[in-house]
Structures are given as structure tokens and as C-alpha cells.
Design a protein around this motif. Structure first.
Motif, PDB file in Angstrom:
ATOM      1  N   TRP A 261       0.920  -1.264  -0.125  1.00 30.45           N
ATOM      2  CA  TRP A 261       0.194   0.060   0.039  1.00 30.45           C
ATOM      3  C   TRP A 261       0.811   1.194   0.143  1.00 30.45           C
ATOM      4  O   TRP A 261       0.455   2.352   0.433  1.00 30.45           O
ATOM      5  CB  TRP A 261      -1.076  -0.123   1.248  1.00 30.45           C
ATOM      6  N   CYS A 262       2.184   1.254  -0.525  1.00 28.81           N
ATOM      7  CA  CYS A 262       2.863   2.494  -0.659  1.00 28.81           C
ATOM      8  C   CYS A 262       2.692   3.099  -2.009  1.00 28.81           C
ATOM      9  O   CYS A 262       2.249   2.258  -3.006  1.00 28.81           O
ATOM     10  CB  CYS A 262       4.585   1.940  -0.840  1.00 28.81           C
ATOM     11  N   ASP A 304       4.706  -0.029   5.138  1.00 30.85           N
ATOM     12  CA  ASP A 304       3.329  -0.186   4.539  1.00 30.85           C
ATOM     13  C   ASP A 304       2.597   1.289   4.801  1.00 30.85           C
ATOM     14  O   ASP A 304       2.854   1.886   5.520  1.00 30.85           O
ATOM     15  CB  ASP A 304       2.481  -1.513   5.472  1.00 30.85           C
ATOM     16  N   HIS A 305       1.826   1.431   3.734  1.00 31.01           N
ATOM     17  CA  HIS A 305       0.949   2.702   3.682  1.00 31.01           C
ATOM     18  C   HIS A 305       1.580   3.959   3.617  1.00 31.01           C
ATOM     19  O   HIS A 305       1.025   4.971   3.831  1.00 31.01           O
ATOM     20  CB  HIS A 305       0.179   2.560   5.029  1.00 31.01           C
ATOM     21  N   SER A 306       2.988   4.001   3.391  1.00 31.08           N
ATOM     22  CA  SER A 306       3.424   5.199   3.230  1.00 31.08           C
ATOM     23  C   SER A 306       3.608   5.786   1.726  1.00 31.08           C
ATOM     24  O   SER A 306       3.582   4.909   0.760  1.00 31.08           O
ATOM     25  CB  SER A 306       4.982   5.115   3.764  1.00 31.08           C
ATOM     26  N   LYS A 307       3.475   6.953   1.772  1.00 27.62           N
ATOM     27  CA  LYS A 307       3.384   7.633   0.363  1.00 27.62           C
ATOM     28  C   LYS A 307       4.187   8.895   0.131  1.00 27.62           C
ATOM     29  O   LYS A 307       4.587   9.553   1.244  1.00 27.62           O
ATOM     30  CB  LYS A 307       2.019   8.046   0.147  1.00 27.62           C
ATOM     31  N   VAL A 319      15.125   5.336   5.482  1.00 24.34           N
ATOM     32  CA  VAL A 319      14.236   4.503   6.032  1.00 24.34           C
ATOM     33  C   VAL A 319      13.187   5.244   6.287  1.00 24.34           C
ATOM     34  O   VAL A 319      13.077   6.144   7.196  1.00 24.34           O
ATOM     35  CB  VAL A 319      15.067   3.779   7.521  1.00 24.34           C
ATOM     36  N   VAL A 320      11.930   4.984   5.967  1.00 28.00           N
ATOM     37  CA  VAL A 320      10.711   5.686   6.215  1.00 28.00           C
ATOM     38  C   VAL A 320       9.732   4.466   6.790  1.00 28.00           C
ATOM     39  O   VAL A 320       9.491   3.242   6.277  1.00 28.00           O
ATOM     40  CB  VAL A 320       9.916   5.956   4.831  1.00 28.00           C
ATOM     41  N   GLY A 321       9.063   4.836   7.767  1.00 24.44           N
ATOM     42  CA  GLY A 321       8.429   4.004   8.611  1.00 24.44           C
ATOM     43  C   GLY A 321       6.821   3.690   8.061  1.00 24.44           C
ATOM     44  O   GLY A 321       6.769   3.784   6.809  1.00 24.44           O
ATOM     45  N   VAL A 322       6.140   3.564   8.818  1.00 24.86           N
ATOM     46  CA  VAL A 322       4.711   3.154   8.493  1.00 24.86           C
ATOM     47  C   VAL A 322       3.879   4.201   8.208  1.00 24.86           C
ATOM     48  O   VAL A 322       3.810   5.386   9.327  1.00 24.86           O
ATOM     49  CB  VAL A 322       3.851   2.035   9.277  1.00 24.86           C
ATOM     50  N   SER A 323       3.026   4.558   7.312  1.00 23.83           N
ATOM     51  CA  SER A 323       1.878   5.368   7.221  1.00 23.83           C
ATOM     52  C   SER A 323       2.490   6.861   7.349  1.00 23.83           C
ATOM     53  O   SER A 323       2.028   7.601   7.964  1.00 23.83           O
ATOM     54  CB  SER A 323       0.849   5.193   8.058  1.00 23.83           C
ATOM     55  N   ALA A 324       3.417   7.111   6.732  1.00 22.28           N
ATOM     56  CA  ALA A 324       4.079   8.360   6.494  1.00 22.28           C
ATOM     57  C   ALA A 324       3.750   8.951   5.243  1.00 22.28           C
ATOM     58  O   ALA A 324       3.432   8.274   4.034  1.00 22.28           O
ATOM     59  CB  ALA A 324       5.681   8.397   6.757  1.00 22.28           C
ATOM     60  N   LYS A 354      -6.935  10.570  10.023  1.00 22.06           N
ATOM     61  CA  LYS A 354      -6.736  10.884   8.782  1.00 22.06           C
ATOM     62  C   LYS A 354      -5.921   9.901   7.964  1.00 22.06           C
ATOM     63  O   LYS A 354      -6.436   9.562   6.874  1.00 22.06           O
ATOM     64  CB  LYS A 354      -5.730  12.110   8.624  1.00 22.06           C
ATOM     65  N   ALA A 355      -5.045   9.273   8.603  1.00 18.86           N
ATOM     66  CA  ALA A 355      -4.377   8.300   7.859  1.00 18.86           C
ATOM     67  C   ALA A 355      -5.383   7.045   7.438  1.00 18.86           C
ATOM     68  O   ALA A 355      -5.175   6.161   6.538  1.00 18.86           O
ATOM     69  CB  ALA A 355      -3.105   7.554   8.786  1.00 18.86           C
TER      70      ALA A 355
END
Length: 391
Positions: A261-262, A304-307, A319-324, A354-355
Motif C-alpha cells: 500500500w505504498c 506499509d501505507h507510506s506515500k 528508512v521510512v516507517g509506516v503510514s508516512a 486521517k491516515a
């Protein structure tokens, strides 16, 4: 026999991907680790993982169980050894436990009381996030051999330029026209109902999983995996995309791993080599600092879920975490905590309500429900990662 995959000591080294899944559900090669084990064993598996993940990934325990360290990828010799396990036997590689036989009533396992079986054969293992792309070529080859054994590929349409056709396999419903496929350096696997659009250039090892799409004129250097229901365009080198993620436009992605879900905005690029050719350091969630990788090439690790928005630039070893949610000009810092909103000029907290709205819409487009279990997992990740957000 009942087979249970457990996270093992590498779990924290595999964050941010294991924030939202057990180690067993990491994709490397064509299949996830769980799918590999189930195909080799001929049995379904369950999981021992973090408590907050256990509702979505439950464990089923019977009177007799074989526990398997999910960091290890199966091969024929290891599976034979595991299937031969008896009570009070455990398989080791050095000091690391690969698998052991246990009874339901055992609350704790004292390996001093076990008969140790030393496994000295070569084996693939993921201990760190960068191992996912580093061993991906070998993993693709092993999965390719497993999935295509005694099977015949769908015919490759004559409009394509092909080298090494004997190492190319098309599943039912796969479509590709006017593409270039070079399997001389590794196999190419095109999954069920996957599509390679015109003008794409692929050098194996490469896996395009089911219902995934390569966009017009994509340039793919192996070893690369595009997971199920993902869309990829532009230039990609030695990267793994777990599934349901999009890099739909031009831009470079190299030596990287994207979760599920990125979404990478148009013309997003990542650096995979420092200007001074020095060793890359990556954020380490355990030491809460940047740790050596031993790698000269290492790009982006995105949970996951990062965009990110259009024209985003990621520095080497980010490194990008979750839902960023990352946007704006300039380079964001090399560690972006989960639920961060912003870019190089600074971040605020991406609030869960929001996320969740975005996650629900994104998943619904693919016919998948954003479940209460998913919400609970992300709420836990939000709280667990709060200490790394500055506001």
C-alpha cells in the motif's frame, strides 16, 4: 504434523516491515516466506509473532508441533531434515535455532535438554532489511524452480524480443507484447493475469507477480520483484515491492524495499550510492541510531501505507516507517518515523483518523476491506513509534 513459523531474533532488525506483519509474511523472491514453506511442506502454517499482530496472524497449537524460524528460507535438504524431527530434537546452524519439535504443554523451551542437529548446508536467510534485496536473485531462482517444475509456460507472443526463452515462464492470463526480455542472467517469471506493457525492457532475475503491471517503457534490472497487484514504471534495479504498491511513473528506484500500500509520486528518485562511495548506514530501530550495513549500494526502505509526492528525492540509505506522507522539495532526512507528515522543511504528526481515511479508500479500490484488525495494528504502531516523532 503441525508447523508454526516464529519471528525469531531478527524481527526487530526487519522493522519497519515487521511493524505490520510477521517475518513469515515478508516477500523475497517470488513468494512470501510463508508461501515458500507451505509449498515445500505440503501443509498450511500459523505464526508466533508479537501480541498485537496475533489477532490477524493467529497461532494454532496442537499436541505436537514443529516450530520453524521464519528468517530461514526453505530448501529441499532443510525440509527433509525438519520433516524428520522427533521429540526433543532441534536443528541449529551455529548458535541459531532453525527449527525444533515441541509439545503443547511446554511453556518455555530449554535447548540444553534437546538433541542438537547441526545443519551445515547452504541456506538463504534474512537477518536485516537489506538482505531482502541482497538475496533476491537467489530467492527468485529457487522459487522459479519450485513453481515451474514439470510445468509448461504459456507461449511467449512473437512480437517480443526474447533471449533465454527456456528461463522465461508465463502463467495463465499473463499478457505482454512488444517488450524485450533477457533471461540470460536469471529467470523471468510473469504471474497470473499480470501485464507487461509495450516497450518494457526486462533483464532477469525478475518476478512480476499476479495481477501486477509494468507500465509503458519500464526499464527493469534484476534481481527485482514486483509483488501482486502492484504497478511499476520508470527504472528499477535490484528492488523488492511486497504487493499492492505503486511506482507508476518515471523515476529511479534501486537497491530498495517497499512494503504494501505504498505509492511513489511521479518522478520520485532515490540514491543508492553515496557520492564518496562510502559504506551506507541505515537507521536501526534497536539502537535508535544509524548502523553500518557493510553495503556500498543501499537505497530506500519504506514501510506499509507510506506515500510520497511528485519529484520526491530520497537520499542514500533512507528508512521510512509506516503510514508516512512525504512531499515538497529537497531531501527529507534519512529516517522518517511512522505517521510523519511533511518533508525536508520538517514534519508534523499524521493523525490516525486521517491516515485511516486514506487507507480505507486505497484498499477499497483493490476490493479489500480496511478491517478493524488493520486499524488496531496501525494504532499500536502509532503509539509504539511516538517517541521518534518530535511533536
Amino acid at each position: 504434523m503441525n508447523y508454526i513459523l516464529f519471528d525469531g531474533p531478527s524481527r526487530n532488525n526487519l522493522l519497519p516491515f515487521t511493524f505490520t506483519r510477521p517475518v513469515a509474511d515478508i516477500r523475497v523472491g517470488i513468494l512470501t516466506i510463508r508461501e515458500k514453506w507451505e509449498k515445500h511442506l505440503g501443509y498450511s502454517t500459523t505464526t508466533v509473532t508479537e501480541d498485537y499482530l496475533s489477532n490477524k496472524y493467529p497461532m494454532v497449537e496442537l499436541d505436537e508441533n514443529v516450530m520453524i524460524n521464519a528468517s530461514y528460507l526453505p530448501n529441499k535438504k532443510l525440509v527433509e531434515t525438519i520433516k524428520g524431527l522427533k521429540e526433543n530434537q532441534a536443528i541449529f546452524q551455529g548458535e541459531n535455532v532453525i527449527a525444533f519439535f515441541t509439545k503443547e504443554t511446554q511453556e518455555e523451551v530449554d535447548f540444553e535438554t534437546y538433541n542438537a542437529i547441526e545443519f551445515n548446508e547452504p541456506i538463504l536467510k534474512i537477518e536485516n532489511t537489506w538482505d531482502i534485496f541482497a538475496i533476491n536473485g537467489d530467492a527468485i531462482q529457487e522459487d522459479f524452480d519450485l513453481l515451474t517444475h514439470d510445468r509448461t509456460s504459456q507461449p511467449i507472443p512473437s512480437s517480443n524480443n526474447v533471449l533465454g526463452s527456456e528461463h522465461i515462464f508465463l502463467e495463465e492470463g499473463a499478457t505482454l507484447e512488444f517488450a524485450t526480455l533477457n533471461a540470460s542472467s536469471g529467470p523471468i517469471y510473469i504471474g497470473k493475469d499480470a501485464e507487461v506493457m509495450e516497450g518494457s525492457i526486462i533483464r532477469g532475475p525478475f518476478a512480476l507477480c499476479e495481477h501486477a503491471t509494468l507500465k509503458l517503457g519500464a526499464k527493469i534490472y534484476g534481481p527485482t520483484t514486483v509483488g501482486p497487484h502492484s504497478k511499476v514504471g520508470g527504472e528499477v534495479n535490484n528492488s523488492v515491492i511486497f504487493g499492492y504498491s505503486n511506482k507508476g511513473h518515471d523515476g529511479f528506484l534501486g537497491n530498495s524495499v517497499l512494503g504494501e500500500w505504498c505509492n511513489l509520486g511521479a518522478d520520485t528518485n532515490n540514491s543508492n550510492l553515496k557520492n564518496n562511495y562510502a559504506e551506507v548506514r541505515l537507521w536501526d530501530y534497536q539502537t535508535e541510531g544509524f548502523a553500518k550495513t557493510g553495503l556500498q549500494f543501499c537505497g530506500l526502505m519504506m514501510g506499509d501505507h507510506s506515500k510520497c509526492g511528485i519529484n520526491t528525492m530520497f537520499n542514500t540509505g533512507t528508512v521510512v516507517g509506516v503510514s508516512a506522507n512525504i512531499f515538497g522539495s529537497g531531501f527529507p532526512r534519512n529516517f522518517v518515523p511512522s505517521f510523519s507528515w511533511g518533508g525536508s522543511s520538517g514534519f508534523t504528526t499524521y493523525l490516525t483518523n486521517k491516515a485511516f481515511e486514506v487507507a480505507e479508500v486505497v484498499m477499497k479500490r483493490r476490493g479489500i476491506e480496511f478491517s478493524e484488525e488493520d486499524k488496531q495494528i496501525l494504532e499500536h504502531v502509532f503509539e509504539e513509534t511516538k517517541k521518534w516523532r518530535k511533536n
